[in-house]
Design a protein around this motif. Structure first.
Motif, mmCIF file in Angstrom:
data_model
loop_
_atom_site.group_PDB
_atom_site.id
_atom_site.type_symbol
_atom_site.label_atom_id
_atom_site.label_comp_id
_atom_site.label_asym_id
_atom_site.label_seq_id
_atom_site.Cartn_x
_atom_site.Cartn_y
_atom_site.Cartn_z
ATOM 1 N N MET A 1 0.840 -1.193 0.000
ATOM 2 C CA MET A 1 0.000 0.000 0.000
ATOM 3 C C MET A 1 0.881 1.251 0.000
ATOM 4 N N GLU A 2 0.536 2.213 -0.848
ATOM 5 C CA GLU A 2 1.228 3.493 -0.876
ATOM 6 C C GLU A 2 0.305 4.585 -0.364
ATOM 7 N N ILE A 3 0.850 5.458 0.471
ATOM 8 C CA ILE A 3 0.096 6.603 0.988
ATOM 9 C C ILE A 3 0.858 7.866 0.641
ATOM 10 N N ALA A 4 0.211 8.756 -0.093
ATOM 11 C CA ALA A 4 0.845 10.035 -0.428
ATOM 12 C C ALA A 4 0.865 10.926 0.811
ATOM 13 N N TYR A 5 2.020 11.543 1.052
ATOM 14 C CA TYR A 5 2.099 12.472 2.180
ATOM 15 C C TYR A 5 2.760 13.769 1.743
ATOM 16 N N TYR A 6 2.430 14.835 2.473
ATOM 17 C CA TYR A 6 2.942 16.176 2.199
ATOM 18 C C TYR A 6 3.354 16.813 3.516
ATOM 19 N N HIS A 7 4.543 17.368 3.540
ATOM 20 C CA HIS A 7 5.062 18.072 4.719
ATOM 21 C C HIS A 7 4.944 19.566 4.436
ATOM 22 N N ILE A 8 4.149 20.259 5.265
ATOM 23 C CA ILE A 8 3.817 21.664 5.031
ATOM 24 C C ILE A 8 4.218 22.497 6.245
ATOM 25 N N ASP A 9 4.803 23.668 6.002
ATOM 26 C CA ASP A 9 4.986 24.671 7.059
ATOM 27 C C ASP A 9 3.843 25.667 6.970
ATOM 28 N N THR A 10 3.146 25.882 8.084
ATOM 29 C CA THR A 10 1.969 26.747 8.100
ATOM 30 C C THR A 10 2.251 28.057 8.831
ATOM 31 N N PHE A 11 1.426 29.050 8.543
ATOM 32 C CA PHE A 11 1.561 30.392 9.124
ATOM 33 C C PHE A 11 2.925 31.003 8.808
ATOM 34 N N THR A 12 3.380 30.794 7.590
ATOM 35 C CA THR A 12 4.665 31.343 7.186
ATOM 36 C C THR A 12 4.757 31.354 5.670
ATOM 37 N N ASP A 13 5.620 32.199 5.132
ATOM 38 C CA ASP A 13 5.929 32.164 3.705
ATOM 39 C C ASP A 13 7.396 31.803 3.484
ATOM 40 N N ARG A 14 8.040 31.266 4.544
ATOM 41 C CA ARG A 14 9.444 30.878 4.476
ATOM 42 C C ARG A 14 9.600 29.434 4.937
ATOM 43 N N LEU A 15 10.486 28.702 4.276
ATOM 44 C CA LEU A 15 10.767 27.336 4.692
ATOM 45 C C LEU A 15 11.327 27.292 6.111
ATOM 46 N N PHE A 16 10.997 26.219 6.811
ATOM 47 C CA PHE A 16 11.565 25.908 8.128
ATOM 48 C C PHE A 16 11.188 26.955 9.185
ATOM 49 N N SER A 17 10.009 27.510 9.052
ATOM 50 C CA SER A 17 9.476 28.416 10.069
ATOM 51 C C SER A 17 7.986 28.109 10.227
ATOM 52 N N GLY A 18 7.303 28.843 11.096
ATOM 53 C CA GLY A 18 5.898 28.547 11.340
ATOM 54 C C GLY A 18 5.731 27.189 12.004
ATOM 55 N N ASN A 19 4.562 26.577 11.800
ATOM 56 C CA ASN A 19 4.252 25.302 12.457
ATOM 57 C C ASN A 19 4.161 24.192 11.412
ATOM 58 N N PRO A 20 5.011 23.159 11.505
ATOM 59 C CA PRO A 20 4.982 22.080 10.515
ATOM 60 C C PRO A 20 3.840 21.090 10.761
ATOM 61 N N ALA A 21 3.369 20.507 9.673
ATOM 62 C CA ALA A 21 2.362 19.446 9.749
ATOM 63 C C ALA A 21 2.561 18.510 8.573
ATOM 64 N N VAL A 22 2.189 17.256 8.774
ATOM 65 C CA VAL A 22 2.176 16.275 7.686
ATOM 66 C C VAL A 22 0.719 15.961 7.363
ATOM 67 N N VAL A 23 0.427 15.867 6.073
ATOM 68 C CA VAL A 23 -0.914 15.490 5.612
ATOM 69 C C VAL A 23 -0.790 14.182 4.844
ATOM 70 N N CYS A 24 -1.533 13.161 5.262
ATOM 71 C CA CYS A 24 -1.570 11.872 4.574
ATOM 72 C C CYS A 24 -2.929 11.704 3.903
ATOM 73 N N VAL A 25 -2.915 11.393 2.617
ATOM 74 C CA VAL A 25 -4.146 11.246 1.840
ATOM 75 C C VAL A 25 -4.476 9.763 1.719
ATOM 76 N N LEU A 26 -5.633 9.381 2.249
ATOM 77 C CA LEU A 26 -6.054 7.987 2.264
ATOM 78 C C LEU A 26 -7.208 7.760 1.293
ATOM 79 N N VAL A 27 -7.367 6.517 0.846
ATOM 80 C CA VAL A 27 -8.548 6.132 0.073
ATOM 81 C C VAL A 27 -9.696 5.814 1.021
ATOM 82 N N ASP A 28 -9.374 5.179 2.134
ATOM 83 C CA ASP A 28 -10.356 4.850 3.164
ATOM 84 C C ASP A 28 -9.626 4.826 4.496
ATOM 85 N N TRP A 29 -10.387 4.812 5.575
ATOM 86 C CA TRP A 29 -9.770 4.857 6.895
ATOM 87 C C TRP A 29 -9.020 3.569 7.207
ATOM 88 N N LEU A 30 -7.848 3.717 7.769
ATOM 89 C CA LEU A 30 -7.083 2.602 8.305
ATOM 90 C C LEU A 30 -7.437 2.430 9.778
#
Length: 265
Positions: free
Chosen positions: A1-30
């Motif tokens: 199984m492959e799960i696409a994930y994205y690492h995002i910095d929020t509340f910022t327009d610069r890398l490595f600042s603000g608050n980081p979060a990972v988003v995982c996109v699922l087809v159905d709940w695990l």
């Protein structure tokens, strides 16, 4: 199984600042256990899991140690993923969650998250709170309020910056969410810090859900609906916010740090 994930910095327009979060996109709940293992492996303040449902998305949030009932900054990150990678022709998305529907819209390079405002009432300070925050005689608590979180109001920004909490004691008490705030300096309406050691996050970077309480409080205190707040953590972030009826609108910029595929063999 492959799960696409994205690492995002929020509340910022610069890398490595603000608050980081990972988003995982699922087809159905695990399974809950597997979701927690993934969040622990990602080891970010929050990991959001989204599943497409009924022309929108369902969302859940996990810290490295447990599931939580709401997380604003990782909802922003999830909206960024949907509106830039999954459905780039959309201008908005509604996430169904344990705390109800959460709406996010895109306006040029800015993302606007619609959250519920929290009611609050004044309560007595306790030695336990002062001890957990390790307040000295020079640090003055002006007011303290109870809501979904404790809200401790300090006299000024300097005192707020100097707080060095006892996280072990804080985690052992019924202080799972502790927001400390003060009037801001230099054209900032208010500053804040957020502590949640019992949830696996000693001090969060920029906590969108905390503004559900901060914005109603400071809006009433300052007599205006549009506010400029700043969370003064190690990775600080500024938030343009607005109280609109019983709703809190947070304006944010976000940056993609990394993306990839998680392989579950």
């Amino acid at each position: 199984m492959e799960i696409a994930y994205y690492h995002i910095d929020t509340f910022t327009d610069r890398l490595f600042s603000g608050n980081p979060a990972v988003v995982c996109v699922l087809v159905d709940w695990l399974s809950d256990d597997l979701l927690q293992h993934i969040a622990t492996e990602m080891n970010q303040p929050q990991t959001a899991f989204v599943v497409p449902r009924d022309a929108g998305y369902h969302i859940r949030w996990f810290t490295p140690t447990r599931e939580v009932d709401v997380c604003g900054h990782s909802t922003l990150a999830a909206g960024y993923v949907v509106l830039n990678f999954l459905e780039p022709k959309r201008e908005g998305v509604v996430f169904q969650s344990a705390c109800g529907p959460l709406t996010l819209t895109k306006k040029q390079s800015e993302y606007i998250l619609d959250l519920p405002g929290y009611e609050y009432h004044q309560c007595e300070t306790t030695p336990a709170i002062e001890q957990a925050l390790q307040l000295t005689r020079q640090m003055k608590v002006v007011e303290i309020f109870c809501s979904r979180s404790y809200l401790v109001v300090m006299e000024n920004e300097r005192q707020l910056r100097s707080i060095e909490p006892d996280y072990r004691q804080m985690a052992s008490l019924d202080l799972s969410n502790l927001i400390v705030t003060a009037p801001g300096d230099h054209n900032i309406d208010f500053v804040s810090r957020y502590f949640a050691p019992s949830k696996g996050v000693n001090e969060d970077n920029v906590t969108a859900s905390a503004f559900c309480l901060l914005v109603p409080y400071w809006s009433e205190k300052l007599g205006k609906s549009k506010l400029h707040g700043k969370q003064i953590s190690k990775r600080p972030g500024e938030v343009q916010c607005e109280l609109k009826g019983e709703r809190v609108l947070l304006h944010a910029k976000l940056v993609l740090v990394a993306s990839g595929k998680l392989q579950l063999i």
